[in-house]
Enzyme design. Structure first.
Site, PDB file in Angstrom:
ATOM      1  N   TYR A 154      -2.759  -1.357  10.472  1.00 37.10           N
ATOM      2  CA  TYR A 154      -2.841  -1.065   8.551  1.00 37.10           C
ATOM      3  C   TYR A 154      -1.581  -0.520   8.219  1.00 37.10           C
ATOM      4  CZ  TYR A 154      -3.899  -1.368   3.802  1.00 37.10           C
ATOM      5  OH  TYR A 154      -4.443  -1.217   2.906  1.00 37.10           O
TER       6      TYR A 154
ATOM      7  N   SER B 103       0.881  -0.895   0.055  1.00 41.21           N
ATOM      8  CA  SER B 103      -0.380  -0.162  -0.259  1.00 41.21           C
ATOM      9  C   SER B 103       0.560   1.190  -0.214  1.00 41.21           C
ATOM     10  CB  SER B 103      -0.336  -0.345   1.470  1.00 41.21           C
ATOM     11  OG  SER B 103      -1.116   1.247   1.509  1.00 41.21           O
TER      12      SER B 103
HETATM   13  C1  BGC Z   1      -6.349   1.077   2.060  1.00 43.73           C
HETATM   14  C2  BGC Z   1      -7.472   2.293   1.578  1.00 43.73           C
HETATM   15  C3  BGC Z   1      -6.933   4.081   1.351  1.00 43.73           C
HETATM   16  C4  BGC Z   1      -5.770   3.858   0.490  1.00 43.73           C
HETATM   17  C5  BGC Z   1      -5.014   5.306   0.244  1.00 43.73           C
HETATM   18  C6  BGC Z   1      -5.026   1.716   0.859  1.00 43.73           C
HETATM   19  O1  BGC Z   1      -3.762   0.836   1.357  1.00 43.73           O
HETATM   20  O2  BGC Z   1      -6.745  -0.106   2.449  1.00 43.73           O
HETATM   21  O3  BGC Z   1      -8.284   2.154   2.278  1.00 43.73           O
HETATM   22  O4  BGC Z   1      -7.318   4.522   0.746  1.00 43.73           O
HETATM   23  O5  BGC Z   1      -4.892   3.002   1.515  1.00 43.73           O
HETATM   24  O6  BGC Z   1      -5.536   6.021   1.727  1.00 43.73           O
END
Ligand code: BGC
Length: 269
Positions: A167, A154
């Site tokens: 996360y 991410s």
């Molecule tokens: C998350 C999303 C978020 C995006 C940008 C992703 O890794 O799961 O919820 O919108 O990152 O912030």
């Protein structure tokens, strides 16, 4: 059907493939001729629908239920895959969840749940894939490498994220997991890379795009001016899985419309 398929005869496992980015990646790999395992943990009907789409496009697919954070379920999933397709050539470590809350009220349970699925799950699946890659080696008719792993990371492997410390920590961990595995496995001709998506229109971030107001706010973070689509990630996954990217080893490809360009600084700082 695509007549010049880049992944013809290869077998791919995509975790969390019954919705969102995983679904798009599974379909894209199938379109390039791969046999696809559609892993899921809930909503079997969605997994079956993805399997059907891949089959309708002319490739083989099966759905396998397994919680990626559970060692024996992961091992059994790989065994079922080998029974069906004989081997694995491509692992897409995609399954991931969010359990957001302010730091002061984040429960240990939600911390561990997210780390277990997002980070430990990638380790468990990568370990099983690598065992098979090492045992089998290169099969030149299919690919010039002995196996490929794509880790779904991410933008939050680099962008800190208040209210989402579990996360963001899992994604930061994926970066170092991916690079360390890549360093260890490159001499064995196993290629391991990550994709770091930005905001992609999927169920995981629905509140960020499902009203005009929230989408407008989200777009202030994306210089390219549109939310990402799951297919944007599917195309990059095909490239990373194919020999076209053969010299990419231990790299993260950011697919984020420029989110990591920190657009807040374009008129400030
Ligand atoms: C998350 C999303 C978020 C995006 C940008 C992703 O890794 O799961 O919820 O919108 O990152 O912030």
């Amino acid at each position: 059907m695509n007549t010049n398929q880049k992944l013809k005869g290869q077998s791919a496992l995509v975790t969390g493939a019954n919705s969102g980015i995983g679904e798009a990646v599974a379909i894209a790999l199938g379109n390039e001729g791969a046999n696809v395992v559609v892993n899921y943990v809930t909503n079997p009907e969605n997994a079956d629908a993805v399997v059907k789409k891949i089959q309708d496009n002319g490739s083989k697919a099966i759905a396998i239920k397994a919680d990626v954070s559970n060692e024996s379920e992961v091992q059994s999933m790989f065994q079922q895959m080998f029974d069906k397709f004989g081997t694995i050539d491509i692992l897409v470590n995609n399954a991931g969840i969010q359990k957001d809350s302010p730091l002061e009220s984040m429960s240990l349970h939600d911390w561990q749940l997210v780390i277990n699925v997002n980070l430990t799950g990638q380790f468990l699946c990568a370990r099983e894939a690598v065992k098979e890659f090492l045992k089998r080696g290169i099969v030149a008719e299919r690919s010039c490498s002995a196996g490929k792993i794509i880790c779904m990371s991410s933008v939050h492997q680099v962008i800190p994220w208040a209210g989402h410390v579990n996360y963001a920590s899992s994604k930061g961990g994926i970066d170092m997991l991916m690079q360390s595995m890549a360093q260890e496995m490159a001499p064995k001709k196993i290629r391991i890379n990550s994709i770091a998506p930005g905001a992609i229109k999927t169920p995981i971030n629905k509140p960020a795009w499902d009203t005009e107001e929230s989408l407008k706010r989200l777009l202030t973070l994306i210089p390219y001016g549109r939310i990402g689509l799951p297919e944007d990630i599917g195309k990059v996954a095909v490239w990373l899985a194919s020999d076209d990217s053969d010299y990419l080893v231990g790299t993260t490809v950011f697919v984020d419309g420029g989110m990591t360009l920190y657009p807040g600084f374009s008129t400030n700082g």
